[in-house]
Write a protein that holds these residues in place. Structure first.
Motif, PDB file in Angstrom:
ATOM      1  N   THR A  44       0.800  -1.221   0.000  1.00  0.00           N
ATOM      2  CA  THR A  44       0.000   0.000   0.000  1.00  0.00           C
ATOM      3  C   THR A  44       0.834   1.274   0.000  1.00  0.00           C
ATOM      4  O   THR A  44       0.344   2.335  -0.386  1.00  0.00           O
ATOM      5  CB  THR A  44      -0.930   0.006   1.227  1.00  0.00           C
ATOM      6  OG1 THR A  44      -0.153  -0.176   2.414  1.00  0.00           O
ATOM      7  CG2 THR A  44      -1.954  -1.134   1.127  1.00  0.00           C
ATOM      8  N   THR A  59       4.923  -0.840   3.384  1.00  0.00           N
ATOM      9  CA  THR A  59       3.824  -1.352   4.204  1.00  0.00           C
ATOM     10  C   THR A  59       2.841  -2.060   3.294  1.00  0.00           C
ATOM     11  O   THR A  59       2.708  -1.721   2.112  1.00  0.00           O
ATOM     12  CB  THR A  59       3.096  -0.227   4.961  1.00  0.00           C
ATOM     13  OG1 THR A  59       2.539   0.696   4.021  1.00  0.00           O
ATOM     14  CG2 THR A  59       4.051   0.508   5.877  1.00  0.00           C
ATOM     15  N   ARG A  61      -0.463  -5.498   3.122  1.00  0.00           N
ATOM     16  CA  ARG A  61      -1.449  -6.366   3.751  1.00  0.00           C
ATOM     17  C   ARG A  61      -1.559  -7.652   2.949  1.00  0.00           C
ATOM     18  O   ARG A  61      -1.639  -7.617   1.718  1.00  0.00           O
ATOM     19  CB  ARG A  61      -2.797  -5.652   3.809  1.00  0.00           C
ATOM     20  CG  ARG A  61      -3.884  -6.355   4.620  1.00  0.00           C
ATOM     21  CD  ARG A  61      -5.134  -5.489   4.597  1.00  0.00           C
ATOM     22  NE  ARG A  61      -6.247  -6.046   5.356  1.00  0.00           N
ATOM     23  CZ  ARG A  61      -6.473  -5.793   6.636  1.00  0.00           C
ATOM     24  NH1 ARG A  61      -5.650  -5.000   7.310  1.00  0.00           N
ATOM     25  NH2 ARG A  61      -7.520  -6.316   7.260  1.00  0.00           N
ATOM     26  N   THR A  67      -1.185  -7.542   8.324  1.00  0.00           N
ATOM     27  CA  THR A  67      -0.497  -6.297   8.023  1.00  0.00           C
ATOM     28  C   THR A  67       1.001  -6.459   8.285  1.00  0.00           C
ATOM     29  O   THR A  67       1.405  -7.138   9.223  1.00  0.00           O
ATOM     30  CB  THR A  67      -1.052  -5.156   8.892  1.00  0.00           C
ATOM     31  OG1 THR A  67      -2.449  -5.022   8.632  1.00  0.00           O
ATOM     32  CG2 THR A  67      -0.366  -3.835   8.584  1.00  0.00           C
ATOM     33  N   ARG A  69       5.272  -4.690   7.656  1.00  0.00           N
ATOM     34  CA  ARG A  69       6.218  -3.660   7.247  1.00  0.00           C
ATOM     35  C   ARG A  69       7.511  -4.338   6.819  1.00  0.00           C
ATOM     36  O   ARG A  69       7.923  -5.332   7.417  1.00  0.00           O
ATOM     37  CB  ARG A  69       6.513  -2.694   8.394  1.00  0.00           C
ATOM     38  CG  ARG A  69       5.345  -1.810   8.779  1.00  0.00           C
ATOM     39  CD  ARG A  69       5.692  -0.915   9.943  1.00  0.00           C
ATOM     40  NE  ARG A  69       4.549  -0.107  10.357  1.00  0.00           N
ATOM     41  CZ  ARG A  69       4.490   0.603  11.473  1.00  0.00           C
ATOM     42  NH1 ARG A  69       5.553   0.608  12.287  1.00  0.00           N
ATOM     43  NH2 ARG A  69       3.426   1.304  11.794  1.00  0.00           N
ATOM     44  N   THR A 113       5.274  -8.285  11.340  1.00  0.00           N
ATOM     45  CA  THR A 113       3.846  -8.349  11.077  1.00  0.00           C
ATOM     46  C   THR A 113       3.056  -8.284  12.379  1.00  0.00           C
ATOM     47  O   THR A 113       3.597  -8.526  13.466  1.00  0.00           O
ATOM     48  CB  THR A 113       3.485  -9.652  10.334  1.00  0.00           C
ATOM     49  OG1 THR A 113       2.064  -9.749  10.200  1.00  0.00           O
ATOM     50  CG2 THR A 113       3.964 -10.880  11.090  1.00  0.00           C
TER      51      THR A 113
END
Length: 525
Positions: A44, A59, A61, A67, A69, A113
């Motif tokens: 995203t 970042t 998903r 989610t 990074r 995560t």
């Protein structure tokens, strides 16, 4: 289970990085979808950050709700990927620290995560009715992140990582163990610190036992900080010299056979360095560990001698302490199948029946698998590090696992060829402690994976009882450190490896022994 916040790490033992002069692709170009078996991931955002080592921060998903990074060094990448585990019940994505061979460089791409749900790390309420979130937390999220991160790394640098590593503490340590067991080709090296391998029994049974053993009728602690200090000094007085050196620490607490009844106050006594009858009984229960009414052991762990000063912070605060919060959240939300009756800190019964109700979910989430054949065959290396004074995850549970692992995998020496255990005196859960407070075997793991030379010893750091600096070697289990008789006892160079003083297989006979042979589910890919 809690995990520390990782700061910038220095890999003193790692080889010089292969410097990438510039990324193969522009950072912003990473914003797109990535397909993995059974799911789609979407980046995203991707932005270059210049504070500290210059990096592309990503970042994203992974469907349905994982989610993550990922930080990609722009000019110092050396071919390594490092993934961090998460502590407690997860729910938050930490900012993964860029690591490298020098303070101002980062040669590894790093990721973390939230394990598939959002919320505070000590809150398990998300698990009450969401099976997908449970599965992500139990066995899926770290695996799918490794697949997606490697795709993004390949897209950015034009080649997949040369070596991949995982490190985590507590629940993060459990994740590392589970990855080696169920996804043996995801990582070349795994560092599992204080791993909560039998996490449902640990949260539902052990933490409940700790709280209920140390909570009085008024709701306050039976053994408070003052009593814990009295008990600790008595333990040291009885057991400190059993390892051949009086130094304020127990090299192997299993040598200690201290009975708290020996310092019970006489009726009407005005002494301050003794325990009441209630405190004596509580200490005996804490040292014994959870059993049912017939003495059958419900969990392979108990409080170790020498860790008493860490008790108040974990289970010396009634319903608000760490153990109480963990136990309540485990029993109310996570430990039983969705749609079946749950329990609570106050309502759980230490019975075979209540233990058996934990088994179905245990198979999914526990990391007790003993078959590491594929991990070994793939060249994987596992380092387990654990504190001898861990008040949250008992060292006896991990010793039990390692002893069974050796038994299953051709004996101790064969097992040490791919998996090593380091037990650190006085170290608490995930760091801190009375004397030795820091231990990090990650550089030794990297060295082992990349040179083939297994670590025989690591170094723990802290301070002596007078506040001066102390360093001690920690030798690969079952060896221990022995003072050579000359020089400072606070200097690691004055200690050598010695055979263990305890003639004990380490295996604990308990109700859950069948769990080691039950294979848990895996995610696709």
């Amino acid at each position: 289970m809690l995990a520390p916040v990782f700061t910038l790490a220095v890999l003193a033992a790692c080889a010089p990085a292969t410097v990438a002069e510039a990324p193969v692709r522009d950072c912003q170009a990473l914003v797109r979808a990535y397909d993995i078996p059974g799911a789609t991931a979407k980046v995203t955002s991707a932005t270059v950050r210049s504070s500290g080592p210059e990096r592309c921060e990503v970042t994203g998903r992974i469907a349905p709700a994982v989610t993550f990074r990922l930080a990609l060094p722009v000019r110092t990448y050396g071919g390594r990927y490092l993934q961090y585990g998460c502590g407690g019940f997860c729910g938050e994505v930490s900012s993964p620290a860029v690591v490298g061979c020098g303070e101002d460089t980062g040669d590894a791409a790093v990721a973390a995560t939230d394990d598939g749900h959002a919320g505070p790390a000590m809150d398990g309420s998300w698990a009450l009715r969401d099976q997908a979130a449970r599965d992500d937390f139990a066995f899926r999220a770290p695996h799918v992140l490794s697949l997606v991160a490697k795709q993004i790394i390949t897209a950015y640098y034009g080649t997949p990582p040369k070596k991949s590593y995982f490190r985590g503490c507590s629940n993060g340590g459990r994740e590392g163990m589970l990855l080696a067991q169920r996804y043996p080709r995801d990582f070349d090296g795994v560092l599992a610190s204080s791993p909560a391998i039998s996490i449902l029994q640990l949260g539902g049974i052990y933490q409940t036992w700790l709280v209920r053993s140390n909570t009085g009728a008024s709701g306050g602690p039976i053994i408070d900080a003052t009593a814990a200090g009295v008990l600790h000094e008595a333990v040291l007085g009885a057991c400190d010299g059993l390892d051949g050196l009086i130094d304020g620490q127990l090299e192997d607490p299993r040598l200690c056979e201290f009975d708290p009844a020996t310092i019970r106050c006489e009726p009407g006594s005005a002494r301050r360095n003794c325990l009441t009858a209630a405190q004596t009984e509580a200490a005996q229960r804490l040292y014994a560990g959870p059993t049912d009414g017939q003495g059958r052991r419900l969990f392979p762990g108990r409080q170790p001698f020498g860790g008493e000063l860490g008790w108040p912070d974990w289970f010396g605060q009634g319903d608000s302490g760490t153990s109480a919060v963990l136990a309540e959240n485990h029993l109310r939300y996570l430990d039983f199948p969705i749609g079946t009756p749950h329990s609570s800190l106050a309502g759980f019964g230490f019975t075979v029946g209540d233990y058996e109700r934990l088994v179905p979910e245990s198979v999914k989430i526990n990391a007790l698998g003993l078959d590491l054949t594929e991990f070994h065959r793939a060249g994987g290396r596992l380092v387990i590090e654990h504190g001898w004074a861990d008040q949250g995850v008992p060292p006896s549970m991990v010793i039990d696992y390692y002893a069974r692992l050796a038994q299953r995998n051709g004996g101790l020496e064969n097992t040490r060829s791919f998996a090593r255990l380091f037990l650190v005196p006085t170290l608490y859960h995930c760091g801190g402690g009375e004397l030795l407070t820091r231990h990090d075997a990650f550089p030794e793991l990297v060295h082992w994976v990349e040179t083939g030379r297994a670590p025989d010893r690591t170094i723990a750091e802290g301070h002596g009882r007078q506040g001066n600096a102390r360093t001690r070697p920690v030798f690969a289990y079952p060896e221990r450190a022995r003072y050579d008789g000359s020089g400072s006892i606070d200097d690691e160079s004055n200690f050598t490896a010695a055979p263990p003083l305890v003639n004990d297989s380490g295996i604990v006979r308990w109700l859950g022994e069948d769990l080691y042979d039950r294979r848990g589910p895996v995610a696709p890919g």
